[in-house]
Structures are given as structure tokens and as C-alpha cells.
Motif scaffolding. Structure first.
Motif, PDB file in Angstrom:
ATOM      1  N   ALA A  68       0.678  -1.004  -0.035  1.00  0.00           N
ATOM      2  CA  ALA A  68       0.041   0.001  -0.017  1.00  0.00           C
ATOM      3  C   ALA A  68       0.909   1.174  -0.091  1.00  0.00           C
ATOM      4  O   ALA A  68       0.504   2.210  -0.689  1.00  0.00           O
ATOM      5  N   ARG A  69       1.969   1.132   0.718  1.00  0.00           N
ATOM      6  CA  ARG A  69       2.797   2.360   0.593  1.00  0.00           C
ATOM      7  C   ARG A  69       3.497   2.672  -0.641  1.00  0.00           C
ATOM      8  O   ARG A  69       3.437   3.764  -1.066  1.00  0.00           O
ATOM      9  N   ARG A  70       4.035   1.473  -1.243  1.00  0.00           N
ATOM     10  CA  ARG A  70       4.687   1.396  -2.593  1.00  0.00           C
ATOM     11  C   ARG A  70       3.636   2.320  -3.575  1.00  0.00           C
ATOM     12  O   ARG A  70       4.167   2.834  -4.504  1.00  0.00           O
ATOM     13  N   HIS A  97       6.807 -16.599   6.482  1.00  0.00           N
ATOM     14  CA  HIS A  97       8.121 -16.459   6.162  1.00  0.00           C
ATOM     15  C   HIS A  97       8.716 -16.035   4.677  1.00  0.00           C
ATOM     16  O   HIS A  97       9.563 -15.449   4.630  1.00  0.00           O
ATOM     17  N   LEU A  98       7.665 -16.598   3.882  1.00  0.00           N
ATOM     18  CA  LEU A  98       8.038 -16.217   2.389  1.00  0.00           C
ATOM     19  C   LEU A  98       7.346 -15.008   2.226  1.00  0.00           C
ATOM     20  O   LEU A  98       8.290 -14.100   1.289  1.00  0.00           O
ATOM     21  N   VAL A  99       6.465 -14.421   2.405  1.00  0.00           N
ATOM     22  CA  VAL A  99       5.905 -13.209   2.247  1.00  0.00           C
ATOM     23  C   VAL A  99       6.762 -12.073   2.715  1.00  0.00           C
ATOM     24  O   VAL A  99       6.927 -11.011   1.842  1.00  0.00           O
ATOM     25  N   LEU A 100       7.637 -12.215   3.663  1.00  0.00           N
ATOM     26  CA  LEU A 100       8.234 -11.210   3.920  1.00  0.00           C
ATOM     27  C   LEU A 100       9.510 -10.820   3.035  1.00  0.00           C
ATOM     28  O   LEU A 100       9.652  -9.741   2.818  1.00  0.00           O
ATOM     29  N   VAL A 105      11.572  -6.217  -0.619  1.00  0.00           N
ATOM     30  CA  VAL A 105      11.647  -5.689  -1.894  1.00  0.00           C
ATOM     31  C   VAL A 105      10.679  -4.224  -1.933  1.00  0.00           C
ATOM     32  O   VAL A 105      11.131  -3.409  -2.557  1.00  0.00           O
ATOM     33  N   LEU A 106       9.585  -4.536  -1.570  1.00  0.00           N
ATOM     34  CA  LEU A 106       8.393  -3.365  -1.894  1.00  0.00           C
ATOM     35  C   LEU A 106       8.985  -2.219  -1.206  1.00  0.00           C
ATOM     36  O   LEU A 106       8.894  -0.876  -1.484  1.00  0.00           O
ATOM     37  N   LEU A 107       9.572  -2.426   0.111  1.00  0.00           N
ATOM     38  CA  LEU A 107       9.900  -1.221   0.851  1.00  0.00           C
ATOM     39  C   LEU A 107      11.468  -0.685   0.496  1.00  0.00           C
ATOM     40  O   LEU A 107      11.732   0.725   0.446  1.00  0.00           O
ATOM     41  N   GLY A 108      12.297  -1.485   0.055  1.00  0.00           N
ATOM     42  CA  GLY A 108      13.694  -1.068  -0.315  1.00  0.00           C
ATOM     43  C   GLY A 108      14.117  -0.779  -1.610  1.00  0.00           C
ATOM     44  O   GLY A 108      14.942  -0.495  -2.090  1.00  0.00           O
ATOM     45  N   PHE A 109      13.137  -1.193  -2.673  1.00  0.00           N
ATOM     46  CA  PHE A 109      13.565  -0.954  -4.050  1.00  0.00           C
ATOM     47  C   PHE A 109      13.378   0.626  -4.376  1.00  0.00           C
ATOM     48  O   PHE A 109      12.274   1.124  -4.075  1.00  0.00           O
TER      49      PHE A 109
END
Length: 173
Positions: A68-70, A97-100, A105-109
Motif C-alpha cells: 500500500a505504501r509503494r 516467512h516467504l511473504v517477508l 523488496v517493496l520497501l527497499g526497491f
């Protein structure tokens, strides 16, 4: 359910069982996250069940919030997108543990900061690979998808577009 808790307990085998045991090979990152409940000595099974519920809610919530932030939607649209993503993650067999990996990536890209993006993608890929080997490429593929969605092509040939350096320099001039 018992095998899930037993596999998580392997990270704390020495204090629990008085011996070292091999770590789980299937879903080791899941059990690593679950193992934090074993930091509370003598915690009842209810505490472990509650911790697992917290992990499901928090990890899916984190990734839904990152999406949502992205999207950078205003007000209620962001809340609705986050709520939709949150519910979507629960409908399929995507483990917390996989959805993390996707959340990181959504936050750091950042298409303007390739070094940061590489660090995030490599870190998320390592976590994904430790989680399940077939998830190794997910962070890189997600970063590629974000790049293709966010970087204007501007009439460039595809190979120049994917190299980005020439296009971003010509766009800046």
C-alpha cells in the motif's frame, strides 16, 4: 501442528533437550521465527500458538502495508489497497516467512538508488533461498517488475532501457 513446534524447538535444542540436534531443512526460516517463543522458558503450548498467530498477522500485515505504501495512494484508497492485499495473502498457501521477501523488496526497491536496491534484493534472496530454494529468484523478479512499472521507457530500445544508465542520463539532460 506438533511437528511445526518440534522443528522450531530444534533451534533451542541444547537447553530444551540437553543435546544438540540438526536444524530443520524444510522451512528453516519459518522455524527460526517460531523459535523466538522458546526464549520464554517453560512457555505453554498456548503461548506458542499465539506467537504463530502473531507471526501470520504481522508478516502479512507488514507486506500488505509495504504494498500500500509503494502504491502511494491517497487516504482511504491506501487503506483499502492494504486491506485487500492483507486478505489476499491469507487466501493462498503463501507462508508468512516467504511473504517477508516481497515486503522487503517493496520497501527497499528504489530505481534511483541501485546500490540500495541490490543490497535489499540480495538480502531478500538469501532469506528466500533459506526459506525455500525455489523462491530464490522471487526478490529479483519482483525488483524487475517494479523497475518495468516505474521507469518510463521513453521510446528507447529495450536493451538500452534495461541497461538504464544511458536512458537515465539522457532523461536528466
Amino acid at each position: 501442528e506438533a511437528s511445526r513446534f518440534y522443528n522450531a524447538s530444534l533451534f533451542a535444542a541444547q537447553p530444551l533437550y540437553g543435546t544438540s540436534l540438526p536444524l530443520p531443512i524444510l522451512h528453516p526460516t519459518r522455524y527460526l521465527l517460531q523459535a523466538t517463543a522458546f526464549l520464554i522458558p517453560g512457555a505453554p503450548i498456548l503461548a506458542h500458538r499465539i506467537w504463530q498467530i502473531v507471526l501470520w498477522l504481522a508478516c502479512n500485515g507488514f507486506t500488505a502495508w509495504a504494498l500500500a505504501r509503494r502504491l502511494k495512494l491517497p487516504g482511504w484508497k491506501a487503506v483499502l489497497a492494504g486491506a485487500w492485499a492483507y486478505l489476499f495473502f491469507f487466501q493462498g498457501p503463501v507462508y508468512y516467512h516467504l511473504v517477508l521477501c516481497a515486503g522487503f523488496v517493496l520497501l527497499g526497491f528504489d530505481r534511483h538508488r541501485p546500490l540500495r536496491t541490490w543490497v535489499v534484493v540480495i538480502g531478500a534472496s538469501l532469506w528466500a533461498g533459506l526459506s525455500r530454494i525455489n523462491w530464490y529468484p522471487l526478490p529479483g523478479l519482483l525488483a524487475l517488475m517494479l523497475f518495468l512499472l516505474e521507469e518510463p521507457r521513453g521510446g528507447r530500445r529495450m536493451w538500452r532501457y534495461l541497461l538504464k544508465h544511458e536512458g537515465s542520463q539522457s532523461a536528466a539532460t
